[in-house]
Design a protein around this motif. Structure first.
Motif, PDB file in Angstrom:
ATOM      1  N   GLU A 102       0.826  -1.210   0.000  1.00 49.80           N
ATOM      2  CA  GLU A 102       0.000   0.000   0.000  1.00 49.80           C
ATOM      3  C   GLU A 102       0.861   1.261   0.000  1.00 49.80           C
ATOM      4  OE1 GLU A 102      -2.824  -0.246   3.169  1.00 49.80           O
ATOM      5  OE2 GLU A 102      -3.996  -1.828   2.200  1.00 49.80           O
ATOM      6  N   THR A 103       1.980   1.223   0.731  1.00 43.09           N
ATOM      7  CA  THR A 103       2.903   2.360   0.734  1.00 43.09           C
ATOM      8  C   THR A 103       3.521   2.541  -0.647  1.00 43.09           C
ATOM      9  OG1 THR A 103       3.417   1.969   3.067  1.00 43.09           O
ATOM     10  CG2 THR A 103       4.962   3.333   1.821  1.00 43.09           C
ATOM     11  N   PHE A 104       3.873   1.447  -1.274  1.00 45.56           N
ATOM     12  CA  PHE A 104       4.450   1.461  -2.614  1.00 45.56           C
ATOM     13  C   PHE A 104       3.479   2.086  -3.613  1.00 45.56           C
ATOM     14  CE2 PHE A 104       5.473  -1.289  -6.502  1.00 45.56           C
ATOM     15  CZ  PHE A 104       6.461  -0.440  -6.949  1.00 45.56           C
ATOM     16  N   TYR A 105       2.230   1.661  -3.589  1.00 45.22           N
ATOM     17  CA  TYR A 105       1.233   2.199  -4.508  1.00 45.22           C
ATOM     18  C   TYR A 105       0.992   3.688  -4.244  1.00 45.22           C
ATOM     19  CZ  TYR A 105       0.183  -2.796  -5.110  1.00 45.22           C
ATOM     20  OH  TYR A 105       0.275  -4.137  -5.337  1.00 45.22           O
ATOM     21  N   SER A 106       0.960   4.046  -2.974  1.00 44.30           N
ATOM     22  CA  SER A 106       0.754   5.449  -2.604  1.00 44.30           C
ATOM     23  C   SER A 106       1.909   6.317  -3.106  1.00 44.30           C
ATOM     24  CB  SER A 106       0.625   5.574  -1.083  1.00 44.30           C
ATOM     25  OG  SER A 106       0.480   6.922  -0.698  1.00 44.30           O
ATOM     26  N   ASP A 107       3.126   5.816  -2.987  1.00 49.20           N
ATOM     27  CA  ASP A 107       4.300   6.545  -3.473  1.00 49.20           C
ATOM     28  C   ASP A 107       4.230   6.756  -4.987  1.00 49.20           C
ATOM     29  OD1 ASP A 107       5.312   6.743  -0.959  1.00 49.20           O
ATOM     30  OD2 ASP A 107       6.804   5.156  -1.171  1.00 49.20           O
ATOM     31  N   LEU A 108       3.816   5.727  -5.705  1.00 49.99           N
ATOM     32  CA  LEU A 108       3.718   5.829  -7.159  1.00 49.99           C
ATOM     33  C   LEU A 108       2.655   6.840  -7.574  1.00 49.99           C
ATOM     34  CD1 LEU A 108       3.998   2.077  -8.219  1.00 49.99           C
ATOM     35  CD2 LEU A 108       5.737   3.844  -8.461  1.00 49.99           C
ATOM     36  N   ARG A 109       1.567   6.906  -6.828  1.00 48.16           N
ATOM     37  CA  ARG A 109       0.507   7.864  -7.138  1.00 48.16           C
ATOM     38  C   ARG A 109       0.950   9.298  -6.836  1.00 48.16           C
ATOM     39  NH1 ARG A 109      -2.524   8.482 -10.133  1.00 48.16           N
ATOM     40  NH2 ARG A 109      -4.336   9.272  -8.981  1.00 48.16           N
ATOM     41  N   ARG A 110       1.949   9.444  -5.950  1.00 46.60           N
ATOM     42  CA  ARG A 110       2.491  10.764  -5.648  1.00 46.60           C
ATOM     43  C   ARG A 110       3.541  11.154  -6.676  1.00 46.60           C
ATOM     44  NH1 ARG A 110       7.097  12.096  -3.491  1.00 46.60           N
ATOM     45  NH2 ARG A 110       7.499   9.944  -2.847  1.00 46.60           N
ATOM     46  N   CYS A 111       4.457  10.210  -6.976  1.00 41.40           N
ATOM     47  CA  CYS A 111       5.540  10.468  -7.931  1.00 41.40           C
ATOM     48  C   CYS A 111       5.984   9.144  -8.522  1.00 41.40           C
ATOM     49  CB  CYS A 111       6.716  11.158  -7.236  1.00 41.40           C
ATOM     50  SG  CYS A 111       8.163  11.389  -8.309  1.00 41.40           S
ATOM     51  N   ARG A 112       5.943   9.030  -9.831  1.00 40.76           N
ATOM     52  CA  ARG A 112       6.305   7.770 -10.476  1.00 40.76           C
ATOM     53  C   ARG A 112       7.776   7.402 -10.232  1.00 40.76           C
ATOM     54  NH1 ARG A 112       4.761   7.009 -15.418  1.00 40.76           N
ATOM     55  NH2 ARG A 112       3.050   8.500 -15.319  1.00 40.76           N
ATOM     56  N   GLU A 113       8.607   8.404  -9.908  1.00 46.97           N
ATOM     57  CA  GLU A 113      10.018   8.137  -9.608  1.00 46.97           C
ATOM     58  C   GLU A 113      10.225   7.816  -8.127  1.00 46.97           C
ATOM     59  OE1 GLU A 113      12.220   7.883 -11.904  1.00 46.97           O
ATOM     60  OE2 GLU A 113      10.858   8.542 -13.497  1.00 46.97           O
ATOM     61  N   ARG A 114       9.179   7.946  -7.327  1.00 53.53           N
ATOM     62  CA  ARG A 114       9.225   7.678  -5.890  1.00 53.53           C
ATOM     63  C   ARG A 114      10.363   8.473  -5.232  1.00 53.53           C
ATOM     64  NH1 ARG A 114      10.918   2.946  -4.915  1.00 53.53           N
ATOM     65  NH2 ARG A 114      10.040   2.812  -2.818  1.00 53.53           N
TER      66      ARG A 114
END
Length: 395
Positions: A102-114
């Protein structure tokens, strides 16, 4: 009660397992001991994997054993190499958790480069260079689309499903992890007036092109299905076309849903296809070849013998260019929407429309995509029934 369970590989933060025990009596003390043992066992399981298999290895094994189309495999491979492996690849497969995903998906939705939120420059070249000439620029966060994150979730979930079957993990955490909601489809078909203009313009350009555009409007066939269409798939006497092949990345394959479907044709479409048959037969003869029923209905000018299909990748820009010239903002796939919405608006039942489009799920996909038009058709049906009922006299 708190037990340390290692480092979250996505956020880099410490992970703790927590549980609260109420009470101070002897029974509460026993419950606390039991809970502590459970948390220690869980933490030990997360930190000392019984298998040294990394998630990157699990991904490779899933890709190797999973039977998917080549085009799908290439898409998945891109997501794996660019996004999944850099974030989760080194993680033991049995340490992947719901929170981690869930953290991973949330990061991607914020910035694709994380990124970590700190400003930095995106260098275009690895060695020493002039940033101005190379057009290096400060990083600007760009969120990954919901649909893309859902695809990434599907890859991770499929891999963990396999790991569960292979007894590398006890359960699949992706099964309960929250993923971005699927955006409701919003088809934008051309209006009947726009469709008429597009058809007229297509025939003005070229009879073959006009027939292709017309057939797309009438049947709702996908561009790859139009490309793979052969004369042997058309029964002009029975006035039907059989759709069971698809042209993808230069190869002939099954249709998208692996279904063979029969589409009835109207008399005008049959007449156009007879003309196309005669036109191609004459063209093939002029090229010094023999006409055969297994030749492709549509081909490019580079292959006058029609042994190669008209490339789907050539159809799309040609159609878009034509529509733009007419001042119509649309695309080739919208003709499929046009066919569906016109049928539904006319009151054709959902299973029939679904069958013509080749949708799976017994009409569920059609209903999901064209819910607004189904509702309009239902309203029209209600008005028809109401108009046929005897009128009540009101004082």
């Amino acid at each position: 009660m708190i037990v340390y369970a290692g480092i979250d590989p996505v956020t880099g933060k410490r992970v703790y397992l927590r549980e609260t025990i109420q009470g101070t009596d002897k029974a509460a003390h026993k419950r606390a001991e039991k809970t502590l043992n459970k948390l220690l066992a869980q933490a030990d399981k997360q930190q000392t994997a019984t298998s040294s298999v990394k998630f990157s290895f699990a991904l490779e094994e899933w890709m190797r054993t999973n039977e998917i189309e080549e085009s799908t495999s290439n898409t998945y491979r891109g997501y794996i190499n660019r996004t999944i492996v850099p974030a989760l690849g080194e993680q033991p497969v049995n340490k992947v958790s719901v929170r981690m995903l869930e953290t991973f998906y949330s990061d991607l939705r914020r910035c694709r480069e994380r990124c970590d939120g700190k400003p930095y420059v995106e260098y275009r070249k690895p060695d020493e260079h002039d940033c101005q000439k190379a057009k290096c620029r400060p990083h600007a966060c760009s969120p990954m689309a919901q649909s893309t994150v859902r695809q990434i979730h599907a890859i991770i979930s499929g891999t963990l499903d396999a790991a569960e079957r292979w007894e590398w993990i006890d359960s699949n955490p992706a099964r309960v992890a929250r993923k971005p909601k699927q955006k409701r489809p919003e088809p934008t078909p051309p209006t009947p007036a726009e469709a008429a203009r597009l058809s007229e313009e297509a025939f003005r350009i070229d009879d073959d092109w006009g027939t292709l555009v017309w057939l797309a409007m009438i049947t709702g066939m996908r561009r790859g299905e139009l490309a793979a269409l052969r004369f042997s798939h058309i029964d002009l006497d029975q006035e039907v076309v059989w759709v069971h092949r698809n042209w993808v990345r230069g190869k002939e394959k099954d249709t998208k849903t692996h279904q063979r479907r029969r589409i009835a044709l109207d008399s005008e479409t049959v007449a156009l296809l007879r003309e196309q048959h005669d036109r191609v037969a004459e063209r093939v003869g002029g090229a010094g070849a023999e006409f055969r029923e297994d030749l492709f209905v549509f081909s490019s000018i580079e292959t006058p013998d029609h042994t190669e299909p008209y490339s789907p990748n050539a159809m799309t820009p040609r159609y878009k260019k034509m529509a733009t010239r007419l001042g119509i903002n649309t695309h080739l796939h919208a003709l499929r929407h046009y066919s569906a919405t016109e049928l539904l608006t006319a009151g054709v039942d959902l299973p029939t429309v679904s069958g013509r489009l080749g949708h799976g799920g017994g009409g569920a996909t059609t209903l999901k995509v064209y819910a607004a038009w189904v509702a309009a058709s239902d309203r029209k049906a209600a008005e028809i029934l109401g108009s046929r009922m005897p009128k009540r006299r009101r004082d």
